[in-house]
Design a protein around this motif. Structure first.
Motif, PDB file in Angstrom:
ATOM      1  N   VAL A 160       0.840  -1.201   0.000  1.00 36.31           N
ATOM      2  CA  VAL A 160       0.000   0.000   0.000  1.00 36.31           C
ATOM      3  C   VAL A 160       0.873   1.249   0.000  1.00 36.31           C
ATOM      4  N   HIS A 161       1.907   1.251   0.831  1.00 42.96           N
ATOM      5  CA  HIS A 161       2.813   2.404   0.873  1.00 42.96           C
ATOM      6  C   HIS A 161       3.451   2.631  -0.498  1.00 42.96           C
ATOM      7  N   ALA A 162       3.895   1.566  -1.138  1.00 40.83           N
ATOM      8  CA  ALA A 162       4.537   1.693  -2.449  1.00 40.83           C
ATOM      9  C   ALA A 162       3.549   2.203  -3.495  1.00 40.83           C
ATOM     10  N   LEU A 163       2.325   1.708  -3.456  1.00 43.67           N
ATOM     11  CA  LEU A 163       1.327   2.132  -4.435  1.00 43.67           C
ATOM     12  C   LEU A 163       0.926   3.593  -4.238  1.00 43.67           C
ATOM     13  N   VAL A 164       0.769   4.001  -2.992  1.00 41.31           N
ATOM     14  CA  VAL A 164       0.423   5.401  -2.725  1.00 41.31           C
ATOM     15  C   VAL A 164       1.543   6.316  -3.202  1.00 41.31           C
ATOM     16  N   SER A 165       2.779   5.939  -2.929  1.00 33.12           N
ATOM     17  CA  SER A 165       3.918   6.734  -3.384  1.00 33.12           C
ATOM     18  C   SER A 165       3.936   6.828  -4.903  1.00 33.12           C
ATOM     19  N   GLY A 166       3.642   5.714  -5.566  1.00 33.05           N
ATOM     20  CA  GLY A 166       3.620   5.706  -7.022  1.00 33.05           C
ATOM     21  C   GLY A 166       2.524   6.580  -7.597  1.00 33.05           C
ATOM     22  N   LEU A 167       1.354   6.556  -6.986  1.00 33.00           N
ATOM     23  CA  LEU A 167       0.243   7.357  -7.483  1.00 33.00           C
ATOM     24  C   LEU A 167       0.459   8.845  -7.234  1.00 33.00           C
ATOM     25  N   THR A 168       1.028   9.208  -6.092  1.00 31.27           N
ATOM     26  CA  THR A 168       1.282  10.628  -5.849  1.00 31.27           C
ATOM     27  C   THR A 168       2.368  11.137  -6.796  1.00 31.27           C
TER      28      THR A 168
END
Length: 204
Positions: A160-168
């Motif tokens: 989740v942390h990696a995906l949020v970072s990628g989307l931002t």
């Protein structure tokens, strides 16, 4: 652009109607400048010039430029919550890639009117300014909830942390016509595949 007028000055007083309009103009001008200039290059004098007023007037309504960005982030948070209200139970993931595509579109569409603010929140939060860290987490919390609900296993938090970072990070390129030869639609499709793969992996 932000269109919700906030009603308190740094001294916590309530401006009159004319004051509210001036405050909103200052906020809008700041966001417009953020869309075309690096955050650190913007001065209070620049904002005042756009509005046709003085720096002294700016300080009647905002303590500093950071205060304007943090005020603008409140509307970003509200609209992100609204955009992702239907995703928080994780049911979107049962639709496979189409569900992941809907999530990515909802996130990036919800942020589309606030990209300058999102870019500043992301950058300054990375510098560990506690005000911006708090605002960044508030803006991304609905996305965290939606992803966590779909990927509840032990590895979920890391992904989740990696995906949020990628989307931002991807949000910063949303207005670019082409990035490494990829259109916006293609970039979103790649993000959707990444989200789908992550949710499928954690659900296994």
């Amino acid at each position: 652009m932000p269109n919700r007028i906030v009603t308190r000055t740094p001294e916590r007083r309530v401006p009159n109607q004319r004051g509210l309009q001036t405050r909103q103009k200052l906020l809008d001008a700041t966001i417009e400048l953020l869309a075309t200039r690096p955050y650190r290059d913007i001065k209070v004098m620049d904002i005042a010039h756009v509005v046709g007023t003085s720096p002294a007037t700016f300080y009647q309504y905002f303590a500093d430029i950071e205060g304007v960005v943090l005020e603008a982030s409140r509307l970003l948070v509200e609209e992100t919550n609204a955009a992702l209200a239907g995703f928080e139970d994780g049911a979107w993931s049962s639709d496979g890639l189409s569900g992941a595509t809907r999530l990515v579109d909802a996130v990036l569409d919800g942020w589309s009117d606030h990209l300058p603010v999102m870019r500043v929140l992301t950058a300054v939060a990375a510098e560990r300014d506690p005000r911006f860290v708090k605002a960044y987490f508030a803006a991304t919390r609905p996305l965290v909830r939606a992803l966590t609900a779909a990927a509840p296993s032990g590895e979920g938090k890391e992904l989740v942390h990696a995906l949020v970072s990628g989307l931002t990070a991807a949000a910063g390129h949303e207005n670019a016509g082409s990035v490494q030869g990829l259109t916006k639609r293609q970039r979103r499709r790649g993000l959707a595949r990444l989200v789908h793969a992550a949710v499928t992996t954690t659900g296994a």
